[in-house]
Design a protein around this motif. Structure first.
Motif, PDB file in Angstrom:
ATOM      1  N   PHE A  86       0.845  -1.201   0.000  1.00  0.00           N
ATOM      2  CA  PHE A  86       0.000   0.000   0.000  1.00  0.00           C
ATOM      3  C   PHE A  86       0.877   1.246   0.000  1.00  0.00           C
ATOM      4  O   PHE A  86       2.024   1.201   0.436  1.00  0.00           O
ATOM      5  CB  PHE A  86      -0.871   0.064   1.256  1.00  0.00           C
ATOM      6  N   CYS A  87       0.306   2.341  -0.428  1.00  0.00           N
ATOM      7  CA  CYS A  87       0.924   3.662  -0.300  1.00  0.00           C
ATOM      8  C   CYS A  87       2.161   3.820  -1.174  1.00  0.00           C
ATOM      9  O   CYS A  87       2.468   2.952  -1.992  1.00  0.00           O
ATOM     10  CB  CYS A  87       1.246   3.981   1.149  1.00  0.00           C
ATOM     11  N   ASP A  88       2.852   4.932  -0.950  1.00  0.00           N
ATOM     12  CA  ASP A  88       3.964   5.236  -1.843  1.00  0.00           C
ATOM     13  C   ASP A  88       5.289   5.280  -1.085  1.00  0.00           C
ATOM     14  O   ASP A  88       6.232   5.900  -1.531  1.00  0.00           O
ATOM     15  CB  ASP A  88       3.711   6.569  -2.564  1.00  0.00           C
ATOM     16  N   SER A 103     -11.509   5.115   7.825  1.00  0.00           N
ATOM     17  CA  SER A 103     -11.886   6.457   7.439  1.00  0.00           C
ATOM     18  C   SER A 103     -11.485   6.705   5.994  1.00  0.00           C
ATOM     19  O   SER A 103     -10.981   5.831   5.332  1.00  0.00           O
ATOM     20  CB  SER A 103     -11.211   7.455   8.358  1.00  0.00           C
ATOM     21  N   ARG A 104     -11.654   7.910   5.564  1.00  0.00           N
ATOM     22  CA  ARG A 104     -11.458   8.296   4.181  1.00  0.00           C
ATOM     23  C   ARG A 104     -12.503   7.630   3.310  1.00  0.00           C
ATOM     24  O   ARG A 104     -12.205   6.914   2.363  1.00  0.00           O
ATOM     25  CB  ARG A 104     -10.055   7.924   3.699  1.00  0.00           C
ATOM     26  N   GLU A 105     -13.743   7.815   3.682  1.00  0.00           N
ATOM     27  CA  GLU A 105     -14.848   7.284   2.907  1.00  0.00           C
ATOM     28  C   GLU A 105     -14.633   5.817   2.592  1.00  0.00           C
ATOM     29  O   GLU A 105     -14.155   5.087   3.421  1.00  0.00           O
ATOM     30  CB  GLU A 105     -15.013   8.109   1.634  1.00  0.00           C
ATOM     31  N   ALA A 132       1.459   4.060   7.431  1.00  0.00           N
ATOM     32  CA  ALA A 132       1.062   5.322   6.811  1.00  0.00           C
ATOM     33  C   ALA A 132      -0.021   5.908   7.697  1.00  0.00           C
ATOM     34  O   ALA A 132       0.169   6.015   8.901  1.00  0.00           O
ATOM     35  CB  ALA A 132       0.591   5.074   5.390  1.00  0.00           C
ATOM     36  N   ARG A 133      -1.160   6.231   7.117  1.00  0.00           N
ATOM     37  CA  ARG A 133      -2.202   6.814   7.964  1.00  0.00           C
ATOM     38  C   ARG A 133      -2.872   5.733   8.806  1.00  0.00           C
ATOM     39  O   ARG A 133      -2.751   4.552   8.534  1.00  0.00           O
ATOM     40  CB  ARG A 133      -3.238   7.458   7.071  1.00  0.00           C
ATOM     41  N   ASP A 134      -3.647   6.200   9.768  1.00  0.00           N
ATOM     42  CA  ASP A 134      -4.328   5.280  10.686  1.00  0.00           C
ATOM     43  C   ASP A 134      -5.127   4.224   9.939  1.00  0.00           C
ATOM     44  O   ASP A 134      -5.144   3.059  10.322  1.00  0.00           O
ATOM     45  CB  ASP A 134      -5.323   6.039  11.569  1.00  0.00           C
ATOM     46  N   ASN A 137      -0.614  14.245  -5.177  1.00  0.00           N
ATOM     47  CA  ASN A 137      -1.370  13.034  -4.875  1.00  0.00           C
ATOM     48  C   ASN A 137      -0.460  11.821  -5.030  1.00  0.00           C
ATOM     49  O   ASN A 137       0.349  11.774  -5.949  1.00  0.00           O
ATOM     50  CB  ASN A 137      -2.552  12.923  -5.856  1.00  0.00           C
ATOM     51  N   CYS A 138      -0.627  10.870  -4.114  1.00  0.00           N
ATOM     52  CA  CYS A 138       0.262   9.706  -4.162  1.00  0.00           C
ATOM     53  C   CYS A 138      -0.057   8.782  -5.335  1.00  0.00           C
ATOM     54  O   CYS A 138       0.680   7.845  -5.597  1.00  0.00           O
ATOM     55  CB  CYS A 138       0.221   8.951  -2.843  1.00  0.00           C
ATOM     56  N   TRP A 139      -1.163   9.036  -6.030  1.00  0.00           N
ATOM     57  CA  TRP A 139      -1.453   8.280  -7.265  1.00  0.00           C
ATOM     58  C   TRP A 139      -1.097   9.111  -8.494  1.00  0.00           C
ATOM     59  O   TRP A 139      -1.360   8.711  -9.617  1.00  0.00           O
ATOM     60  CB  TRP A 139      -2.925   7.881  -7.329  1.00  0.00           C
ATOM     61  N   PRO A 141       6.150  14.531   0.873  1.00  0.00           N
ATOM     62  CA  PRO A 141       5.433  14.040   2.063  1.00  0.00           C
ATOM     63  C   PRO A 141       3.950  13.757   1.824  1.00  0.00           C
ATOM     64  O   PRO A 141       3.258  14.510   1.153  1.00  0.00           O
ATOM     65  CB  PRO A 141       5.589  15.200   3.041  1.00  0.00           C
ATOM     66  N   CYS A 142       3.494  12.676   2.419  1.00  0.00           N
ATOM     67  CA  CYS A 142       2.055  12.378   2.539  1.00  0.00           C
ATOM     68  C   CYS A 142       1.518  13.279   3.662  1.00  0.00           C
ATOM     69  O   CYS A 142       2.273  13.741   4.512  1.00  0.00           O
ATOM     70  CB  CYS A 142       1.931  10.893   2.877  1.00  0.00           C
ATOM     71  N   SER A 143       0.228  13.512   3.670  1.00  0.00           N
ATOM     72  CA  SER A 143      -0.360  14.464   4.645  1.00  0.00           C
ATOM     73  C   SER A 143      -0.117  14.123   6.096  1.00  0.00           C
ATOM     74  O   SER A 143      -0.311  14.959   6.959  1.00  0.00           O
ATOM     75  CB  SER A 143      -1.868  14.495   4.528  1.00  0.00           C
TER      76      SER A 143
HETATM   77  S1  SF4 Z   1      -2.149   9.619   0.997  1.00  0.00           S
HETATM   78 FE1  SF4 Z   1      -0.509   8.677   2.206  1.00  0.00          FE
HETATM   79  S2  SF4 Z   1      -1.546   7.165   3.499  1.00  0.00           S
HETATM   80 FE2  SF4 Z   1      -3.001   7.748   1.914  1.00  0.00          FE
HETATM   81  S3  SF4 Z   1      -2.755   6.217   0.318  1.00  0.00           S
HETATM   82 FE3  SF4 Z   1      -1.403   7.919  -0.189  1.00  0.00          FE
HETATM   83  S4  SF4 Z   1       0.546   7.444   0.732  1.00  0.00           S
HETATM   84 FE4  SF4 Z   1      -0.959   6.096   1.661  1.00  0.00          FE
END
Ligand code: SF4
Lengths: 378, 402
Positions: A32-34, A73-75, A101-103, A266-268, A296-298
């Motif tokens: 997951f994530c970047d 979270s995050r919908e 990464a995030r919670d 955006n990480c995508w 940085p991610c948020s």
């Molecule tokens: S914003 Fe951060 S926590 Fe959310 S998917 Fe992207 S890298 Fe992962």
């Protein structure tokens, strides 16, 4: 363009290449994530596949674990990913690396390790938790370094041999090539007039996370070689900030309003390939440095690193306006937004704040009207 | 104020409340004379600050005060107006943003010299960073936070091991870093405030914490085996504010007095709710009594006699110092306080002779609790409304009375 069609195919059939790889006897590592160093995975001879959700799919299997407030979270984004893991969509994964990464991503991990214990009938990949810290201090870098080294060791255990510096340097060369090509793509987007739609860019960037890197580089090179023939795009130049966008809905709506998304934070999107790896340094150190210093991610401290990154990216893209699109419950993203909007205001850039957005956009018309109004005002 | 009938308030709860008011006044005085003052999240650094004689207010406690004064909606609106997410955890920040001491509970907090925040939740670090910015004081980010220390499934019965065998439950490499985190913070505090840290004092503080929790356990055990229940849940929970003075003689003395008062009630046969017929355990995240408590007592004689916070106090705070290293021992507790596992909640319910556990729960939770052998009454929300009462009535009538 044949190259683009191929890239697009992989964006839409995200498991296609990985399943093929598996069929040929290879092993697949989901993540997951970047912030999972894919160079280590590549150097181990494994297939790194970034997992995403599916706004059109359901999230039923995640239901029992997402009660009690906004556990995922995050919908629907994270619930969707969990659902896909539980309903077998990713049953071909050998390993799954989940970063701190995030919670919501962390809870994915705790949910899965619990399920591994309690529901033996579930077919789950071997899990690996990749911890890292949420500040950019020197001492945090030392801790992260140890975690990345531990990951490398784990990969070596999985493949039963050492990841040599030579293999790692080769992998870095491939991912750096990918980053360089994607940067060229980013340049075509920010050219004036812009030459690439944001919708196309998201697919090209996204497909790099779903297919063998070398193959992706080859196709992207072909695509860029033909860039001279790309039609110019008129209309408003927009920058997008906000929650992770693993699908095209939002950009499709925006770009149907005489606008082009020229860049995003955006990480995508652009954030995924921003910082290249230093090829002159020791390869292990160089990989670690890159992941310590990437955009940085948020979730990262301090706020200023987020605001500066967002503002700088938008200014560099010469965007005329910024749209913030934040999923409902994506609080950490929402907490930074007022500061970012203020920074844009000070730079004379108008912003549209779309709050509480759903993962699956169910009322595109209303959203379109809103965006059209904003675009007209620019 | 009580929502439970027949409830006679414990004397100690008033003493605690009075002490808190006095404490804030004294602190305000000290700050006005140039002394430092800190804000931190619960279970992050309190003992260290206490040992260094730096008064500290714990954010959860401040939020509880705001909620008790019925100011939550007002402050949530302040956040909304500024386009920030309106969450309970950010109410303190809202009080500071609003900057109207006349409106604020206790006239607002004195200006802190430092706000300490960690990565316990995505937003904690950000909110506390903004809060410090609002005050114009130092923000100190802690890298490691509660629940950061563990990457595994909680072992069954962990709650019986956490006091003496905490070193088996927390990942040692993370603990190394958290200890370093503390050393950095201590150095910063020494430099910026001129105050001193002492290992001997920390050892003393840790022993006082253990003593305080032992009294808590003794009181809880008395309540558990006495029917009708001698102390209302409201009173039991209001003792939780002493938690924020743990590691001080005052903290210990309050719990000793609490235990003695409960004991006196048991001996004199004084009950909080004399008509107790059914004993329940109430579980929620905020540590507040159930809003439907009075209704359930009057209608069914159903009394909530214990709460998960009592389990936290009794089972989770005490730590045996290992290797003569109180800082490492404490750091481990700051990384792992508890896991809310069904086996632990059920063990508490059984211990207190409860016929059922009540909580807001959905499918997954209900399934997990079924295995514990203690029935779970799942209610749709914490509100005291038709839906909650209907769910409770249905549960009590079909599962407990039939
Ligand atoms: S914003 Fe951060 S926590 Fe959310 S998917 Fe992207 S890298 Fe992962």
């Amino acid at each position: 363009m044949a190259a683009f069609d191929e890239l697009q195919k992989h964006y839409h059939q995200r498991d296609l290449a990985a399943r093929q790889w598996k069929k040929e006897g290879g092993k697949v590592v989901g993540y997951f994530c970047d912030n999972v160093p894919e160079e280590f995975i590549l150097a181990a001879g494994l297939f790194p596949l970034r997992l995403s959700g599916d706004p059109w799919g359901d999230a039923e299997r995640a239901g029992p674990y997402s009660e009690q407030g906004n556990v995922f979270s995050r919908e629907g984004f994270v619930a969707s990913m969990l659902h896909m893991i539980l309903n077998g969509k990713y049953d071909f994964l050998d390993y799954l690396i989940i970063p701190h990464a995030r919670d919501s991503i962390h809870r994915l991990y705790t949910t899965l390790i619990n399920l591994k214990e309690t529901e033996s009938a579930l077919k789950l990949p071997e899990l690996y938790y990749l911890d890292n810290l949420h500040t950019n201090f020197y001492s945090a870098g030392i801790y992260n370094r140890d975690r990345w080294l531990a990951l490398k060791k784990q990969l070596e255990e999985w493949i039963g041999k050492e990841i040599t510096n030579e293999r790692l340097s080769q992998a870095i060369a491939v991912t750096n090539e990918s980053k360089r090509l994607l940067k060229e793509l980013a340049d075509l987007r920010v050219a004036d007039p812009s030459l690439v739609a944001g919708v196309d860019a998201l697919q090209i960037i996204g497909s790099s996370m779903f297919m063998p890197k070398k193959e992706h580089n080859k196709l992207l090179k072909e695509y860029l070689a033909g860039a001279g023939h790309l039609p110019v795009r008129n209309g408003a130049r927009l920058f997008i900030e906000g929650s992770p966008l693993d699908n095209l809905q939002l950009y499709e709506i925006i770009e149907s309003c005489r606008a082009t998304v020229v860049a995003e934070d955006n990480c995508w999107g652009n954030r995924n390939f921003d910082v290249p790896i230093d090829m002159s340094a020791d390869p292990v150190d160089a990989v670690i440095d890159r992941y310590n210093n990437k955009a940085p991610c948020s979730r990262m401290y301090p706020l200023s690193c987020r605001v500066e990154y967002c503002l700088r990216s938008a200014l560099e893209s010469e965007a005329q306006g910024v749209i913030f699109s934040i999923y409902r419950f994506d609080e950490i993203q929402a907490w930074e937004t007022p500061d970012e909007i203020k920074a844009f205001k000070e730079n004379g850039i108008p912003a549209l704040y779309l709050k509480d957005q759903p993962y699956l956009i169910t009322e595109p018309e209303a959203l379109k009207t809103n965006i059209e109004e904003f675009v007209q005002g620019i | 104020m009580s929502e439970q009938s027949g409830d006679k308030q414990l004397r100690i709860t008033n003493e605690v409340r009075a002490y808190q008011r006095e404490w804030i006044e004294k602190t305000r005085q000290r700050v006005s004379e140039g002394e430092p003052f800190a804000i931190c999240n619960g279970d992050d650094c309190e003992e260290i600050l206490n040992v260094m004689d730096i008064p500290v207010i714990v954010i959860n406690y401040w939020h509880a005060i705001i909620t008790t004064k019925r100011m939550a909606d007002y402050y949530l609106d302040i956040l909304r107006e500024r386009d920030y997410p309106a969450t309970v955890f950010s109410m303190g920040l809202a009080v500071t943003m609003d900057n109207k001491p006349d409106m604020a509970p206790w006239g607002g907090l004195p200006k802190p010299s430092i706000i300490i925040g960690g990565a316990r939740q995505d937003t904690e670090m950000r909110i506390m960073e903004l809060w410090a910015r609002e005050y114009g004081c130092t923000f100190w980010p802690m890298e490691f936070a509660l629940w950061h220390g563990v990457e595994r499934v909680p072992p069954p019965g962990w709650f019986e091991r956490v006091r003496d065998h905490w070193d088996e439950l927390v990942d040692p490499y993370k603990l190394d870093y958290r200890v370093q985190d503390h050393e950095k913070l201590i150095r910063y505090l020494e430099v910026s405030t001129g105050k001193k840290f002492s290992m001997a004092k920390l050892t003393e503080a840790m022993e006082l914490v253990n003593k305080q929790m032992d009294y808590w356990r003794m009181a809880r055990d008395l309540i558990a085996k006495t029917s009708p229940c001698p102390a209302s849940l409201r009173d039991q929970l209001s003792m939780y504010q002493v938690m924020w003075h743990r590691g001080t003689p005052q903290g210990r003395d309050f719990l000793k007095a609490y235990y003695e008062e409960v004991k006196e009630r048991v001996e004199t046969g004084t009950a909080a709710c004399p008509d107790e017929k059914i004993r329940l355990m109430w579980v929620n995240a905020l540590g507040t009594p159930p809003r439907w408590g009075k209704w359930a007592e009057e209608k069914y004689g159903a009394v909530c006699v214990t709460h998960n916070y009592m389990g936290i106090a009794v089972d989770c705070y005490a730590r045996t110092i290992k290797n003569n290293d109180p800082l490492r021992t404490l750091a481990a507790r700051y990384m792992l306080l508890f896991w809310t596992t069904p086996d632990w909640i059920a063990a508490q319910a059984k211990h207190s002779n409860c016929q059922a556990i009540v909580m807001v729960a959905g499918r997954g939770t209900i399934a997990a609790y079924e295995k514990t052998g203690v029935p779970l009454a799942a209610i749709p929300s914490e509100r005291d409304d038709e839906a909650t009462r209907a769910a409770l009535s249905d549960f009590i009538e079909t599962r407990l009375l039939s």
